[in-house]
Design a protein around this motif. Structure first.
Motif, short mmCIF file in Angstrom:
data_model
loop_
_atom_site.label_atom_id
_atom_site.label_comp_id
_atom_site.label_asym_id
_atom_site.label_seq_id
_atom_site.Cartn_x
_atom_site.Cartn_y
_atom_site.Cartn_z
N ALA A 428 33.71 72.67 27.07
CA ALA A 428 33.83 73.70 26.04
C ALA A 428 32.73 73.63 24.99
CB ALA A 428 35.19 73.58 25.36
N LYS A 429 32.12 72.46 24.85
CA LYS A 429 31.11 72.26 23.79
C LYS A 429 29.80 71.79 24.42
CE LYS A 429 33.92 72.99 20.26
NZ LYS A 429 33.71 74.09 19.29
N PRO A 430 29.09 72.66 25.13
CA PRO A 430 27.87 72.24 25.82
C PRO A 430 26.86 71.63 24.85
CG PRO A 430 28.51 74.45 26.49
CD PRO A 430 29.39 74.08 25.34
N GLY A 431 26.28 70.50 25.24
CA GLY A 431 25.27 69.84 24.43
C GLY A 431 25.82 68.91 23.38
N THR A 432 27.14 68.89 23.17
CA THR A 432 27.74 68.00 22.18
C THR A 432 28.14 66.70 22.85
OG1 THR A 432 28.58 69.87 20.91
CG2 THR A 432 29.60 67.73 20.49
N ARG A 433 27.83 65.58 22.22
CA ARG A 433 28.24 64.29 22.76
C ARG A 433 29.74 64.11 22.59
NH1 ARG A 433 27.05 60.73 26.41
NH2 ARG A 433 24.93 61.45 25.98
N VAL A 434 30.40 63.78 23.68
CA VAL A 434 31.83 63.51 23.67
C VAL A 434 32.04 62.04 24.03
CG1 VAL A 434 34.07 64.04 24.74
CG2 VAL A 434 32.45 65.88 24.24
N ILE A 435 32.91 61.39 23.27
CA ILE A 435 33.23 59.98 23.50
C ILE A 435 34.70 59.90 23.91
CG2 ILE A 435 33.38 57.68 22.45
CD1 ILE A 435 31.29 58.77 20.35
N GLY A 436 34.94 59.40 25.11
CA GLY A 436 36.30 59.15 25.55
C GLY A 436 36.67 57.72 25.21
N LEU A 437 37.47 57.53 24.17
CA LEU A 437 37.86 56.20 23.71
C LEU A 437 39.23 55.88 24.30
CD1 LEU A 437 37.31 53.75 21.85
CD2 LEU A 437 38.44 55.02 20.02
N ILE A 438 39.25 55.03 25.32
CA ILE A 438 40.42 54.89 26.16
C ILE A 438 40.79 53.41 26.31
CG2 ILE A 438 41.43 55.57 28.37
CD1 ILE A 438 40.24 57.94 26.91
N GLY A 439 42.10 53.12 26.31
CA GLY A 439 42.57 51.79 26.61
C GLY A 439 42.52 51.51 28.10
N ASP A 440 42.48 50.22 28.46
CA ASP A 440 42.38 49.89 29.88
C ASP A 440 43.60 50.38 30.65
OD1 ASP A 440 43.92 48.04 28.47
OD2 ASP A 440 43.28 46.32 29.66
N GLY A 441 44.80 50.20 30.10
CA GLY A 441 45.99 50.69 30.78
C GLY A 441 46.02 52.20 30.86
N SER A 442 45.68 52.88 29.77
CA SER A 442 45.69 54.35 29.75
C SER A 442 44.74 54.94 30.78
CB SER A 442 45.31 54.86 28.36
OG SER A 442 46.22 54.44 27.38
N SER A 443 43.58 54.31 30.93
CA SER A 443 42.55 54.89 31.80
C SER A 443 43.02 55.01 33.25
CB SER A 443 41.28 54.04 31.74
OG SER A 443 41.48 52.78 32.37
N MET A 444 43.90 54.11 33.69
CA MET A 444 44.28 54.09 35.09
C MET A 444 45.23 55.23 35.48
SD MET A 444 42.41 51.83 36.33
CE MET A 444 43.09 51.96 37.98
N TYR A 445 45.70 55.98 34.51
CA TYR A 445 46.56 57.12 34.83
C TYR A 445 45.76 58.32 35.34
CZ TYR A 445 50.65 54.92 32.70
OH TYR A 445 51.70 54.09 32.42
#
Length: 539
Positions: A428-445
């Motif tokens: 939705a925001k072309p050219g904008t840096r997006v940071i996915g800040l994720i826990g190790d357990g959360s990421s596996m879902y």
């Protein structure tokens, strides 16, 4: 020369049998700005995608929860309903966790789900959805399987308008596979209001209470940012010199966290909320429930001597608020109306929020140090999509958000949202840096979202905070009688290698255990043109 355009009668509607449900729906989607289709393919949906328009985009998710998570992030960041296509009952079932989150996030999503052909539905066919409209309830605003094929385009139009009306949310339309090639009429163009102005009489009462009080406190929530009311809320807080708290479990940033009036975050615990709001004689809750609780509590909901006022976009929330005056309507419009009142009496500035000590490096990195470093490297306009529940207190202290639209998380508490939502926000925001800040357990879902980010070459940096456990559950266990040394079954997560998982989907990754290297690694990752993964090993 013969025209291929559909014939029309006096009303302007098509009378050509070659103009089908599929044509009508594609035309409607184009006019509504829903030209990105978030989907995982299934047999009962294939006719929709025959002769797929060149100006449309098919966004593939490798599992249906990923599909809905991407659509959620995209809809929130564009402020328009997104379009999702799921496969019958199994696909909707796989997606239900993130449909629940979209409902709690108040995210407008038009979900279409495939259904078997009408002619064989009486025989309980393979892949049929037996009660298609009931399956997603109660976590959609509206659901329908149209009675006739030719009703499908109008059903999708109605679904869009229901999704977009505040409080916004997901809707579902079940569509039998043989409907797409049936003759249909184009959907007439319409304009439907999506916002309601709060009732002036009740706003007047709230405005008078604000003017008369001595020590106001604001409690702000995600509906402030959803409604585009950030600037108005800042002006109102400055006008009244009100301390500003963020409501419990808020999924969006709602006030600049470096502002002189910012007072911090309320926990989802009744007694602690009352303690933190103590000393204020008026509590004005804007764009949030009053209040969200996570554990059983006792006693009053407000400090002694305090009055509660609430401005909320959801009448259901206003109805269950335990006390006080509530007005329902669009947050931005309501605050704008309050700003038209004469300037109130001058109040002294409240005491500022105490500064937090810096986090220092250690042999095994603390979460606080990792997030403090990310804050130093990150640009204020970079967008963070977070799903690291056990790290949220440290984030609230060491990773401040100071601009509207730069923070997203889930209002639901359900996991599997953050990684795909980061993909949707980046789209939705072309050219904008997006940071996915994720826990190790959360990421596996929903780690399959990395694949989608790679295929679309999106500038996303996935930062995985790896503490090798479901830390939120271990931290929460004492609330339910666990002692300090008592094991919490099923909460240890040894042996996960996130760099290897990312590499398997074509994403470059780096594992960091040395605090001294973190700054440079994050700086390089945030400068990359495509997706990157940084696994940060923390205590």
């Amino acid at each position: 020369m013969t025209s291929n355009a559909p014939r029309s009668d006096a009303s302007g509607l098509s009378q050509d049998a070659s103009f089908t449900v599929r044509h009508a729906v594609i035309d409607l989607m184009r006019r509504l700005g829903m030209t990105s289709v978030f989907a995982n393919p299934g047999s009962t949906e294939l006719p929709l995608f025959r002769d797929f328009p060149q100006d449309f985009r098919y966004v593939l998710g490798l599992q249906e929860a990923v599909v809905v998570g991407m659509a959620d992030g995209y809809a929130q960041a564009t402020r328009n309903a997104s379009f999702v296509n799921l496969h019958s009952a199994a696909g909707v079932g796989n997606a239900m966790g993130n449909i629940f989150t979209a409902f709690r996030n108040r995210t407008p999503i038009v979900i279409t789900a495939g259904q078997q052909a009408r002619s064989i539905l009486p025989f309980d066919p393979f892949l049929a959805s037996t009660q298609a409209t009931e399956l997603p309830k109660p976590y959609v605003k509206w659901s329908i399987e149209p009675a006739r094929a030719e009703d499908v385009p109008l059903a999708i139009a109605r679904a869009y308008h229901v999704a977009m009306q505040e409080p916004r949310g997901p809707v579902l339309v079940s569509i039998p596979v043989d409907d797409w090639d049936r003759a249909a009429e184009p959907v007439p163009a319409r304009v439907v209001s999506t916002e309601t102005r709060p009732e002036p009489f009740v706003l007047e009462q709230i405005g008078a209470a604000l003017d008369a009080c001595e020590r106001p406190a604001f409690v702000v929530g995600g509906a402030v940012d959803r409604a585009g009311g950030w600037d108005e809320v800042v002006r109102l807080a400055e006008r009244h010199n009100a301390r500003v708290f963020v409501a419990p479990m808020t999924g969006r940033c709602a006030f600049p966290e470096d502002h002189r009036l910012f007072a911090g975050f309320l926990p989802a615990m009744r007694e602690k909320i009352v303690e933190l709001l103590g000393g204020h004689d008026l509590i004005f809750v804007i764009g949030a429930p009053a209040f969200t609780y996570h554990v059983e509590g006792h006693g009053p909901h407000l400090p002694a001597g305090a009055t509660l006022c609430q401005l909320i976009d959801d009448p259901a929330i206003a109805a269950w608020a335990p006390t006080g005056t509530a007005v329902v309507g669009n947050i931005r419009l309501g605050v704008a109306d309050l700003l038209t009142r004469p300037a109130p009496k001058t109040r002294p500035l409240p005491a500022p929020r105490a500064a937090r000590p810096r986090a220092e490096p250690s042999p095994l990195m603390s979460v606080a140090f990792a997030l403090q470093t990310l804050a130093e490297v990150r640009d204020a306009d970079d967008i963070v999509v977070e799903e690291a529940p056990s790290s949220r207190p440290a984030m609230q202290n060491y990773l401040p958000f100071t601009r509207s639209g730069t923070f997203y998380t889930m209002d639901s508490g359900g996991l599997g949202y953050g990684m795909p939502a980061a993909v949707g926000v980046a789209l939705a925001k072309p050219g904008t840096r997006v940071i996915g800040l994720i826990g190790d357990g959360s990421s596996m879902y929903s780690i399959q979202a990395i694949y989608s980010a790679v295929q679309m070459k999106l500038p996303i940096t996935f930062v995985i905070l790896n503490n090798s456990r479901y830390a939120a559950l271990q931290d929460f266990a004492p609330e339910f009688g666990f002692g300090p040394a008592d094991p919490v079954q099923g909460t240890d997560l040894p042996g996960l290698d996130f760099v290897a998982l990312a590499a398997g989907m074509g994403c470059h990754g780096t594992r960091v255990t040395d605090a001294e290297r973190l700054h440079d690694i994050l700086r390089d990752a945030l400068a990359s043109s495509g997706p990157m993964l940084v696994e940060v090993v923390v205590a």
